[in-house]
Design a protein around this motif. Structure first.
Motif, PDB file in Angstrom:
ATOM      1  N   VAL A  70      19.265 -10.480   9.901  1.00 31.58           N
ATOM      2  CA  VAL A  70      18.880 -11.098  11.170  1.00 31.58           C
ATOM      3  C   VAL A  70      17.995 -10.155  11.981  1.00 31.58           C
ATOM      4  N   TYR A  71      18.306  -8.853  11.926  1.00 35.96           N
ATOM      5  CA  TYR A  71      17.562  -7.881  12.729  1.00 35.96           C
ATOM      6  C   TYR A  71      16.306  -7.382  12.024  1.00 35.96           C
ATOM      7  N   GLY A  72      16.077  -7.852  10.820  1.00 38.55           N
ATOM      8  CA  GLY A  72      14.867  -7.472  10.104  1.00 38.55           C
ATOM      9  C   GLY A  72      14.845  -6.013   9.675  1.00 38.55           C
ATOM     10  N   VAL A  73      16.005  -5.464   9.347  1.00 40.62           N
ATOM     11  CA  VAL A  73      16.079  -4.068   8.903  1.00 40.62           C
ATOM     12  C   VAL A  73      15.673  -3.997   7.429  1.00 40.62           C
ATOM     13  N   GLU A  74      14.579  -3.336   7.141  1.00 46.54           N
ATOM     14  CA  GLU A  74      14.072  -3.254   5.770  1.00 46.54           C
ATOM     15  C   GLU A  74      14.250  -1.873   5.150  1.00 46.54           C
ATOM     16  N   ASP A  75      14.528  -0.868   5.963  1.00 48.54           N
ATOM     17  CA  ASP A  75      14.717   0.490   5.448  1.00 48.54           C
ATOM     18  C   ASP A  75      16.064   0.551   4.724  1.00 48.54           C
ATOM     19  N   ARG A  76      16.023   0.738   3.411  1.00 56.61           N
ATOM     20  CA  ARG A  76      17.244   0.738   2.606  1.00 56.61           C
ATOM     21  C   ARG A  76      18.166   1.888   2.991  1.00 56.61           C
ATOM     22  N   ARG A  77      17.610   2.993   3.456  1.00 54.14           N
ATOM     23  CA  ARG A  77      18.454   4.119   3.850  1.00 54.14           C
ATOM     24  C   ARG A  77      19.333   3.755   5.032  1.00 54.14           C
ATOM     25  N   ILE A  78      18.753   3.008   5.974  1.00 52.21           N
ATOM     26  CA  ILE A  78      19.533   2.586   7.139  1.00 52.21           C
ATOM     27  C   ILE A  78      20.613   1.596   6.717  1.00 52.21           C
ATOM     28  N   VAL A  79      20.225   0.650   5.871  1.00 48.39           N
ATOM     29  CA  VAL A  79      21.188  -0.353   5.411  1.00 48.39           C
ATOM     30  C   VAL A  79      22.338   0.311   4.650  1.00 48.39           C
ATOM     31  N   GLU A  80      22.007   1.238   3.746  1.00 46.57           N
ATOM     32  CA  GLU A  80      23.043   1.912   2.965  1.00 46.57           C
ATOM     33  C   GLU A  80      23.957   2.750   3.857  1.00 46.57           C
ATOM     34  N   SER A  81      23.374   3.386   4.874  1.00 43.58           N
ATOM     35  CA  SER A  81      24.180   4.179   5.799  1.00 43.58           C
ATOM     36  C   SER A  81      25.177   3.286   6.547  1.00 43.58           C
ATOM     37  N   LEU A  82      24.708   2.130   7.000  1.00 47.11           N
ATOM     38  CA  LEU A  82      25.584   1.197   7.699  1.00 47.11           C
ATOM     39  C   LEU A  82      26.638   0.625   6.757  1.00 47.11           C
ATOM     40  N   MET A  83      26.255   0.376   5.517  1.00 47.20           N
ATOM     41  CA  MET A  83      27.207  -0.130   4.516  1.00 47.20           C
ATOM     42  C   MET A  83      28.317   0.884   4.280  1.00 47.20           C
ATOM     43  N   THR A  84      27.936   2.159   4.204  1.00 42.20           N
ATOM     44  CA  THR A  84      28.934   3.215   4.001  1.00 42.20           C
ATOM     45  C   THR A  84      29.900   3.281   5.179  1.00 42.20           C
ATOM     46  N   MET A  85      29.363   3.176   6.374  1.00 43.26           N
ATOM     47  CA  MET A  85      30.222   3.189   7.559  1.00 43.26           C
ATOM     48  C   MET A  85      31.164   1.993   7.559  1.00 43.26           C
ATOM     49  N   ALA A  86      30.675   0.835   7.122  1.00 42.99           N
ATOM     50  CA  ALA A  86      31.524  -0.356   7.053  1.00 42.99           C
ATOM     51  C   ALA A  86      32.649  -0.158   6.053  1.00 42.99           C
ATOM     52  N   ARG A  87      32.316   0.440   4.904  1.00 39.04           N
ATOM     53  CA  ARG A  87      33.330   0.691   3.882  1.00 39.04           C
ATOM     54  C   ARG A  87      34.389   1.663   4.397  1.00 39.04           C
ATOM     55  N   GLU A  88      33.947   2.726   5.071  1.00 36.94           N
ATOM     56  CA  GLU A  88      34.888   3.711   5.596  1.00 36.94           C
ATOM     57  C   GLU A  88      35.716   3.149   6.748  1.00 36.94           C
ATOM     58  N   SER A  89      35.128   2.196   7.505  1.00 33.51           N
ATOM     59  CA  SER A  89      35.852   1.632   8.639  1.00 33.51           C
ATOM     60  C   SER A  89      37.037   0.776   8.203  1.00 33.51           C
ATOM     61  N   ARG A  90      37.075   0.422   6.918  1.00 30.71           N
ATOM     62  CA  ARG A  90      38.159  -0.418   6.419  1.00 30.71           C
ATOM     63  C   ARG A  90      39.238   0.400   5.717  1.00 30.71           C
ATOM     64  N   GLN A  91      39.070   1.712   5.711  1.00 32.39           N
ATOM     65  CA  GLN A  91      40.118   2.567   5.158  1.00 32.39           C
ATOM     66  C   GLN A  91      41.305   2.612   6.116  1.00 32.39           C
ATOM     67  N   ARG A  92      42.385   3.196   5.663  1.00 32.66           N
ATOM     68  CA  ARG A  92      43.608   3.223   6.449  1.00 32.66           C
ATOM     69  C   ARG A  92      43.849   4.625   7.011  1.00 32.66           C
ATOM     70  N   GLY A  93      44.135   4.695   8.309  1.00 29.76           N
ATOM     71  CA  GLY A  93      44.500   5.959   8.930  1.00 29.76           C
ATOM     72  C   GLY A  93      45.944   6.298   8.618  1.00 29.76           C
TER      73      GLY A  93
END
Length: 284
Positions: free
Chosen positions: A64-87
């Motif tokens: 939706v935001y038109g983000v085409e830089d794969r590095r940015i997308v991958e960085s956000l994907m990694t943060m999403a994956r880590e955000s679902r881990q358990r404390g």
């Protein structure tokens, strides 16, 4: 500072990055929600870190935001994956104020004001048991034990090699209110005196003689973080739900209030003397 991945903080950081992307695109949360066929409240919860963010959410929002830089997308994907881990606190199951525990685990400094009880990070086990039992009369013995164990584990933050900088302002009522029994109070106040001598921990008391003061509206905590991108948070504990304030104006208001409380309180040395005096009174 905590060394393991903290899902609560990861959600906040990811939400902040997604908000920046939306604002850079010049879109409102309502417009994004319409594009994705979801509710506006979901977009708001994603951005404020109150909702778990999936990698699919990140993918859809980046499109939706038109983000085409794969590095940015991958960085956000990694943060999403880590955000679902358990404390570590998730091992105890469903516990109150779990969001706050996640923030506390990552905070660089905490300033807190309490009018009726000693803060959780400074409580002895006996005092904590009395507090949890007294404030939750419907708790089962197992629930009381679980909440106390979580509270004891949280206290690792003031014992770590790089401990949190902790500043507590207490109303004198917190010293005088008998929680548990006189022996519990004596041990708690003696423990408080010992902790107040640690270089990273400060305790001040507002005596009854001060009269009315800004803290009479209720307890609150201000959490600050090492990372510049992590905004400060004001935490207000509620009966059925907690409130987290992150707007700069709100944080500033509570920061000014806290400075007034510190100014009206006894000095750390005078406070330590008062706490020791009240502890001796319980001995008698």
């Amino acid at each position: 500072m905590a060394t393991s991945v903290n899902p609560t903080v990861r959600r906040r950081r990811l939400g902040a990055e997604l908000r920046k992307l939306r604002e850079a695109r010049g879109m409102t949360a309502e417009e994004v929600a319409t594009r994705l066929l979801v509710s506006q409240s979901k977009i708001s919860r994603l951005e404020n870190g109150r909702r778990s963010i999936s990698q699919r959410d990140v993918r859809d929002l980046c499109q939706v935001y038109g983000v085409e830089d794969r590095r940015i997308v991958e960085s956000l994907m990694t943060m999403a994956r880590e955000s679902r881990q358990r404390g570590w606190w998730h091992a105890f199951g469903d516990i109150p104020y779990s969001v706050y525990i996640g923030l506390e685990a990552e905070a660089a400094s905490i300033r807190t004001y309490h009018s009726l009880v000693v803060p959780g990070l400074l409580q002895t086990r006996a005092y904590a048991e009395a507090v949890v039992s007294g404030t939750g009369p419907e708790n089962t013995p197992q629930q009381v034990l679980k909440q106390v164990e979580v509270r004891m584990k949280r206290q690792d933050r003031i014992r770590e090699a790089e401990p949190v900088r902790f500043w507590a302002v207490l109303d004198e009522a917190a010293l005088r209110r008998v929680v548990g029994d006189p022996q519990t109070m004596r041990e708690q106040l003696e423990h408080l005196v010992d902790l107040s001598m640690l270089p990273h921990l400060t305790v001040q008391v507002i005596p009854f003689s001060v009269g009315a003061h800004p803290g009479m509206t209720g307890a609150f905590s201000i959490l600050e973080f090492q990372e510049a991108n992590d905004s400060d948070v004001v935490y207000l504990e509620g009966v059925t739900s907690d409130l987290y304030l992150e707007r700069e104006a709100d944080v500033h208001l509570y920061t000014v209030m806290y400075e007034h409380l510190r100014a009206e309180a006894l000095s750390p040395e005078q406070s330590r003397a008062l706490i020791a005096q009240v502890a001796k009174e319980y001995s008698r």
